[in-house]
Motif scaffolding. Structure first.
Motif, PDB file in Angstrom:
ATOM      1  N   ILE A  24      71.212  29.673  55.100  1.00 56.61           N
ATOM      2  CA  ILE A  24      70.504  28.650  55.880  1.00 56.61           C
ATOM      3  C   ILE A  24      69.493  27.975  54.964  1.00 56.61           C
ATOM      4  O   ILE A  24      68.541  28.603  54.503  1.00 56.61           O
ATOM      5  CB  ILE A  24      69.796  29.264  57.109  1.00 56.61           C
ATOM      6  N   GLY A  25      69.721  26.701  54.671  1.00 56.70           N
ATOM      7  CA  GLY A  25      68.815  25.964  53.786  1.00 56.70           C
ATOM      8  C   GLY A  25      69.494  25.654  52.464  1.00 56.70           C
ATOM      9  O   GLY A  25      69.757  26.556  51.674  1.00 56.70           O
ATOM     10  N   ALA A  26      69.826  24.376  52.253  1.00 56.59           N
ATOM     11  CA  ALA A  26      70.457  23.959  50.996  1.00 56.59           C
ATOM     12  C   ALA A  26      69.453  23.230  50.130  1.00 56.59           C
ATOM     13  O   ALA A  26      69.687  22.139  49.642  1.00 56.59           O
ATOM     14  CB  ALA A  26      71.686  23.091  51.268  1.00 56.59           C
ATOM     15  N   GLY A  27      68.266  23.848  49.955  1.00 59.12           N
ATOM     16  CA  GLY A  27      67.332  23.404  48.932  1.00 59.12           C
ATOM     17  C   GLY A  27      67.824  23.940  47.596  1.00 59.12           C
ATOM     18  O   GLY A  27      68.911  24.540  47.527  1.00 59.12           O
ATOM     19  N   VAL A  29      67.071  26.568  45.921  1.00 54.68           N
ATOM     20  CA  VAL A  29      67.315  28.014  45.866  1.00 54.68           C
ATOM     21  C   VAL A  29      68.581  28.375  46.644  1.00 54.68           C
ATOM     22  O   VAL A  29      69.436  29.131  46.155  1.00 54.68           O
ATOM     23  CB  VAL A  29      66.083  28.790  46.394  1.00 54.68           C
ATOM     24  N   LEU A  47      74.309  25.748  54.929  1.00 56.08           N
ATOM     25  CA  LEU A  47      73.983  24.685  55.878  1.00 56.08           C
ATOM     26  C   LEU A  47      72.539  24.231  55.748  1.00 56.08           C
ATOM     27  O   LEU A  47      71.659  25.002  55.376  1.00 56.08           O
ATOM     28  CB  LEU A  47      74.301  25.111  57.314  1.00 56.08           C
ATOM     29  N   ASP A  48      72.344  22.956  56.031  1.00 52.22           N
ATOM     30  CA  ASP A  48      70.998  22.374  55.940  1.00 52.22           C
ATOM     31  C   ASP A  48      70.805  21.411  57.100  1.00 52.22           C
ATOM     32  O   ASP A  48      71.759  20.770  57.552  1.00 52.22           O
ATOM     33  CB  ASP A  48      70.827  21.616  54.621  1.00 52.22           C
ATOM     34  N   ARG A  60      58.174  15.444  43.908  1.00 52.63           N
ATOM     35  CA  ARG A  60      57.776  16.571  43.044  1.00 52.63           C
ATOM     36  C   ARG A  60      58.511  16.545  41.705  1.00 52.63           C
ATOM     37  O   ARG A  60      59.671  16.186  41.626  1.00 52.63           O
ATOM     38  CB  ARG A  60      58.115  17.901  43.723  1.00 52.63           C
ATOM     39  N   ALA A  63      58.140  22.240  36.775  1.00 51.78           N
ATOM     40  CA  ALA A  63      58.196  22.834  35.436  1.00 51.78           C
ATOM     41  C   ALA A  63      59.191  23.981  35.520  1.00 51.78           C
ATOM     42  O   ALA A  63      58.994  24.933  36.289  1.00 51.78           O
ATOM     43  CB  ALA A  63      56.814  23.344  35.042  1.00 51.78           C
ATOM     44  N   CYS A 142      72.662  20.141  60.164  1.00 50.01           N
ATOM     45  CA  CYS A 142      72.844  21.199  61.173  1.00 50.01           C
ATOM     46  C   CYS A 142      71.494  21.741  61.612  1.00 50.01           C
ATOM     47  O   CYS A 142      70.753  22.275  60.785  1.00 50.01           O
ATOM     48  CB  CYS A 142      73.622  22.371  60.587  1.00 50.01           C
ATOM     49  N   GLU A 174      65.453  28.611  53.827  1.00 53.65           N
ATOM     50  CA  GLU A 174      65.031  27.362  54.488  1.00 53.65           C
ATOM     51  C   GLU A 174      63.601  26.961  54.173  1.00 53.65           C
ATOM     52  O   GLU A 174      63.000  26.177  54.894  1.00 53.65           O
ATOM     53  CB  GLU A 174      65.257  27.447  56.003  1.00 53.65           C
ATOM     54  N   GLY A 175      63.057  27.471  53.061  1.00 56.55           N
ATOM     55  CA  GLY A 175      61.723  27.034  52.650  1.00 56.55           C
ATOM     56  C   GLY A 175      60.627  27.764  53.406  1.00 56.55           C
ATOM     57  O   GLY A 175      60.868  28.760  54.091  1.00 56.55           O
ATOM     58  N   LEU A 194      49.984  14.214  44.163  1.00 55.49           N
ATOM     59  CA  LEU A 194      50.993  13.991  43.118  1.00 55.49           C
ATOM     60  C   LEU A 194      51.075  12.520  42.752  1.00 55.49           C
ATOM     61  O   LEU A 194      50.955  11.644  43.625  1.00 55.49           O
ATOM     62  CB  LEU A 194      52.380  14.440  43.602  1.00 55.49           C
ATOM     63  N   TRP A 271      50.094  17.148  49.279  1.00 57.25           N
ATOM     64  CA  TRP A 271      50.787  18.337  49.784  1.00 57.25           C
ATOM     65  C   TRP A 271      49.762  19.423  50.076  1.00 57.25           C
ATOM     66  O   TRP A 271      49.043  19.849  49.157  1.00 57.25           O
ATOM     67  CB  TRP A 271      51.765  18.865  48.722  1.00 57.25           C
TER      68      TRP A 271
HETATM   69  C1  LIG Z   1      53.167  20.045  44.593  1.00 55.24           C
HETATM   70  C2  LIG Z   1      54.156  21.107  44.201  1.00 55.24           C
HETATM   71  C3  LIG Z   1      54.480  21.313  42.870  1.00 55.24           C
HETATM   72  C4  LIG Z   1      55.361  22.328  42.519  1.00 55.24           C
HETATM   73  N1  LIG Z   1      55.630  22.533  41.193  1.00 55.24           N
HETATM   74  C5  LIG Z   1      56.465  23.526  40.827  1.00 55.24           C
HETATM   75  C6  LIG Z   1      56.764  23.749  39.447  1.00 55.24           C
HETATM   76  O1  LIG Z   1      56.251  23.081  38.558  1.00 55.24           O
HETATM   77  N2  LIG Z   1      57.644  24.751  39.136  1.00 55.24           N
HETATM   78  C7  LIG Z   1      58.213  25.541  40.098  1.00 55.24           C
HETATM   79  O2  LIG Z   1      58.987  26.446  39.754  1.00 55.24           O
HETATM   80  N3  LIG Z   1      57.950  25.342  41.408  1.00 55.24           N
HETATM   81  C8  LIG Z   1      57.092  24.358  41.792  1.00 55.24           C
HETATM   82  N4  LIG Z   1      56.845  24.145  43.126  1.00 55.24           N
HETATM   83  C9  LIG Z   1      57.489  25.015  44.123  1.00 55.24           C
HETATM   84  C10 LIG Z   1      58.919  24.557  44.432  1.00 55.24           C
HETATM   85  O3  LIG Z   1      58.913  23.225  44.907  1.00 55.24           O
HETATM   86  C11 LIG Z   1      59.524  25.480  45.488  1.00 55.24           C
HETATM   87  O4  LIG Z   1      59.334  26.812  45.109  1.00 55.24           O
HETATM   88  C12 LIG Z   1      61.022  25.213  45.664  1.00 55.24           C
HETATM   89  O5  LIG Z   1      61.230  23.893  46.131  1.00 55.24           O
HETATM   90  C13 LIG Z   1      61.600  26.212  46.656  1.00 55.24           C
HETATM   91  O6  LIG Z   1      62.953  25.907  46.902  1.00 55.24           O
HETATM   92  P1  LIG Z   1      63.674  26.422  48.227  1.00 55.24           P
HETATM   93  O7  LIG Z   1      65.082  25.994  48.100  1.00 55.24           O
HETATM   94  O8  LIG Z   1      63.336  27.859  48.448  1.00 55.24           O
HETATM   95  O9  LIG Z   1      62.918  25.651  49.424  1.00 55.24           O
HETATM   96  P2  LIG Z   1      62.854  24.104  49.719  1.00 55.24           P
HETATM   97  O10 LIG Z   1      62.813  23.322  48.468  1.00 55.24           O
HETATM   98  O11 LIG Z   1      61.730  23.949  50.694  1.00 55.24           O
HETATM   99  O12 LIG Z   1      64.225  23.779  50.485  1.00 55.24           O
HETATM  100  C14 LIG Z   1      64.453  24.281  51.790  1.00 55.24           C
HETATM  101  C15 LIG Z   1      65.695  23.622  52.363  1.00 55.24           C
HETATM  102  O13 LIG Z   1      65.949  24.197  53.644  1.00 55.24           O
HETATM  103  C16 LIG Z   1      66.189  23.166  54.606  1.00 55.24           C
HETATM  104  N5  LIG Z   1      65.786  23.678  55.916  1.00 55.24           N
HETATM  105  C17 LIG Z   1      64.530  23.909  56.379  1.00 55.24           C
HETATM  106  N6  LIG Z   1      64.570  24.438  57.629  1.00 55.24           N
HETATM  107  C18 LIG Z   1      65.877  24.550  57.950  1.00 55.24           C
HETATM  108  C19 LIG Z   1      66.579  25.015  59.111  1.00 55.24           C
HETATM  109  N7  LIG Z   1      65.914  25.508  60.162  1.00 55.24           N
HETATM  110  N8  LIG Z   1      67.926  24.978  59.115  1.00 55.24           N
HETATM  111  C20 LIG Z   1      68.609  24.498  58.048  1.00 55.24           C
HETATM  112  N9  LIG Z   1      68.005  24.040  56.925  1.00 55.24           N
HETATM  113  C21 LIG Z   1      66.665  24.061  56.875  1.00 55.24           C
HETATM  114  C22 LIG Z   1      65.367  21.987  54.119  1.00 55.24           C
HETATM  115  O14 LIG Z   1      65.909  20.765  54.600  1.00 55.24           O
HETATM  116  C23 LIG Z   1      65.521  22.123  52.593  1.00 55.24           C
HETATM  117  O15 LIG Z   1      66.671  21.460  52.114  1.00 55.24           O
HETATM  118  C24 LIG Z   1      55.952  23.142  43.509  1.00 55.24           C
HETATM  119  C25 LIG Z   1      55.652  22.908  44.867  1.00 55.24           C
HETATM  120  C26 LIG Z   1      54.753  21.915  45.206  1.00 55.24           C
HETATM  121  C27 LIG Z   1      54.446  21.707  46.665  1.00 55.24           C
END
Ligand SMILES: Cc1cc2nc3c(=O)[nH]c(=O)nc-3n(C[C@H](O)[C@H](O)[C@H](O)COP(=O)(O)OP(=O)(O)OC[C@H]3O[C@@H](n4cnc5c(N)ncnc54)[C@H](O)[C@@H]3O)c2cc1C
Length: 398
Positions: A24-27, A29, A47-48, A60, A63, A142, A174-175, A194, A271
């Motif tokens: 769940i969550g296509a960010g 990670v 799914l996202d 964003r 690094a 989704c 999902e973040g 930013l 942010w």
């Molecule tokens: C200002 C800022 C600067 C940063 N700089 C750095 C850096 O320099 N280096 C670094 O390593 N990290 C950095 N980070 C952290 C980095 O952005 C996050 O750690 C990273 O984006 C995490 O990825 P993720 O896939 O876990 O979550 P996210 O990027 O948040 O992706 C989550 C995904 O889940 C989806 N989603 C959410 N809820 C649901 C749901 N209920 N059902 C389905 N889908 C859902 C969203 O649409 C999204 O696509 C920074 C963060 C910020 C805020």
């Protein structure tokens, strides 16, 4: 759950999908985790709630450590041209003595890391996933309606249709978790503002981390620009965002003295910053990775690097299970969660400690910080450790 599964694009009515692992969550990670399992026999649904490409407007820049670059390369998702190498990192504090310089010679690497826009990283991962379809089912737009975790069943709505997904493991990517009850939350009462600015002269591939009484300020080389992460108390971020370009650049110059100058500035966004640590990383047939497991302050750029290590190590454990195993089996999930603790808690303590130590203007602490930066500069083993910590996470320990 034996109905034939229509390809994701053809789902036009209430339908069921039988799979092994649902992510769940296509960010970045979630995508990296799905990709890391693409060559295994597991059937994966990713799914996202957003449509594909929703990341296009994300401001964003991340690094990415050398370790992350290597992992992305193994996933077929490294885009050399989208990354700007960092050759040196200059660390200092405003209004106090002491500074340290970390450079590639400290680690005998071609670059300490690379800076890449979130949207370019997401696009590279998405392109790699597109090559693996239909082995990976990718469902956009989704909304999750229910998760019956013990049975690993997920019900989602997409447009007018309802899709019931039966899996054996639900991986949450999902973040940041919304519910405070599930996580320890500490609100820093800071915002990261930013922007991209053009340095005069060029950046020479040097990143800057400057500690100010308001909070840390980072400049990351990105193409010909610097990506600025300007941390300020929450109540001041709207004013900072609303400044005209000349005033914003003046505010930046004021933090750096005569060291740096800038000629142009792009749009700003703010942010809110908080530390969120999920209490549990595994439950029956569930696991949490990336920001869903821990959301850190962006100082020293740890969040995605840490989340990718979560994803990689979970995928490695699942891939190593004997053929025919159940991916939702409790013991391997628990072993993964235990093994990830040092990296996770170490990274959270590292970033949180830096923010608390440096975001103030107390004279005794200022002097202690200056001595710390000086010691770091004069003691190569200590400096190497900090550099390795940023590159390898917990594996930096000897
Ligand atoms: C200002 C800022 C600067 C940063 N700089 C750095 C850096 O320099 N280096 C670094 O390593 N990290 C950095 N980070 C952290 C980095 O952005 C996050 O750690 C990273 O984006 C995490 O990825 P993720 O896939 O876990 O979550 P996210 O990027 O948040 O992706 C989550 C995904 O889940 C989806 N989603 C959410 N809820 C649901 C749901 N209920 N059902 C389905 N889908 C859902 C969203 O649409 C999204 O696509 C920074 C963060 C910020 C805020």
């Amino acid at each position: 759950m034996t109905e034939p599964v229509p390809p994701a694009a053809l789902l036009t009515h209430d339908a069921t999908l039988d799979t092994d692992i649902v992510v769940i969550g296509a960010g970045p990670v979630g995508m990296a985790f799905a990709l890391a399992l693409a060559d295994t026999p597991w059937r994966i649904a990713l799914l996202d709630r957003q449509p594909s490409g929703a990341w296009a407007g994300d401001p964003r820049a991340l690094a990415l450590s050398h370790g992350t670059r290597q992992l992305l390369g193994r996933l077929g998702a490294w885009r050399e041209q989208a990354g700007t190498p960092i050759h040196t990192i200059h660390v200092s504090q405003q209004g106090g003595f002491g500074r340290t310089l970390i450079d590639t010679a400290d680690l005998a690497l071609p670059a300490l890391g690379h800076v890449m826009r979130y949207r370019d990283l997401a696009a590279a991962l998405a392109a790699a996933i597109a090559q693996r379809q239909p082995a990976l089912q990718w469902l956009h737009g989704c909304e999750t309606l229910a998760i019956d975790a013990g049975d690993a069943r997920v019900t989602v709505r997409r447009g007018a249709e309802t899709l019931r997904i039966a899996a054996r493991l639900v991986v949450h990517a999902e973040g940041a978790p919304a519910a405070a009850t599930e996580a320890h939350v500490f609100d820093y009462r800071q915002h990261a503002v930013l922007a991209e600015v053009r340095p005069r002269p060029g950046h020479g591939h040097r990143a800057w981390e400057r500690f100010t009484p308001d909070g840390p300020l980072a400049l990351l080389p990105l193409g010909e620009n610097y990506s600025v992460v300007f941390t300020v108390p929450a109540e001041r971020s709207a004013t900072l965002c609303a400044l005209d370009d000349a005033s914003f650049l003046a505010a930046l110059r004021a933090r750096f003295g005569r060291r740096l100058d800038f000629s142009a500035c792009g749009p700003r966004s703010a942010w809110p910053l908080a530390l969120r640590l999920r209490r549990t990383r595994v439950a029956p047939r569930e696991a949490w990775i990336g920001n869903a497991a821990q959301t850190l302050h962006p100082v020293s750029g740890q969040g995605f690097n840490l989340g990718l290590r979560d994803a990689w190590e979970l995928a490695e454990r699942l891939a190593a299970l004997p053929p025919g195993s159940d991916p939702g089996e409790a013991a391997p999930l628990a072993a993964w969660a235990r093994a990830r603790n040092a990296d996770r808690l170490g990274s959270a303590a590292f970033t949180d400690g830096i923010v608390r130590l440096f975001s103030n203007d107390l004279a005794p602490l200022r002097a202690a910080r200056g001595l710390g930066l000086l010691a770091l500069d004069l003691a190569p083993p200590l400096r190497h450790f900090v550099a390795r910590r940023m590159i390898w996470g917990a594996r930096a320990w000897p």
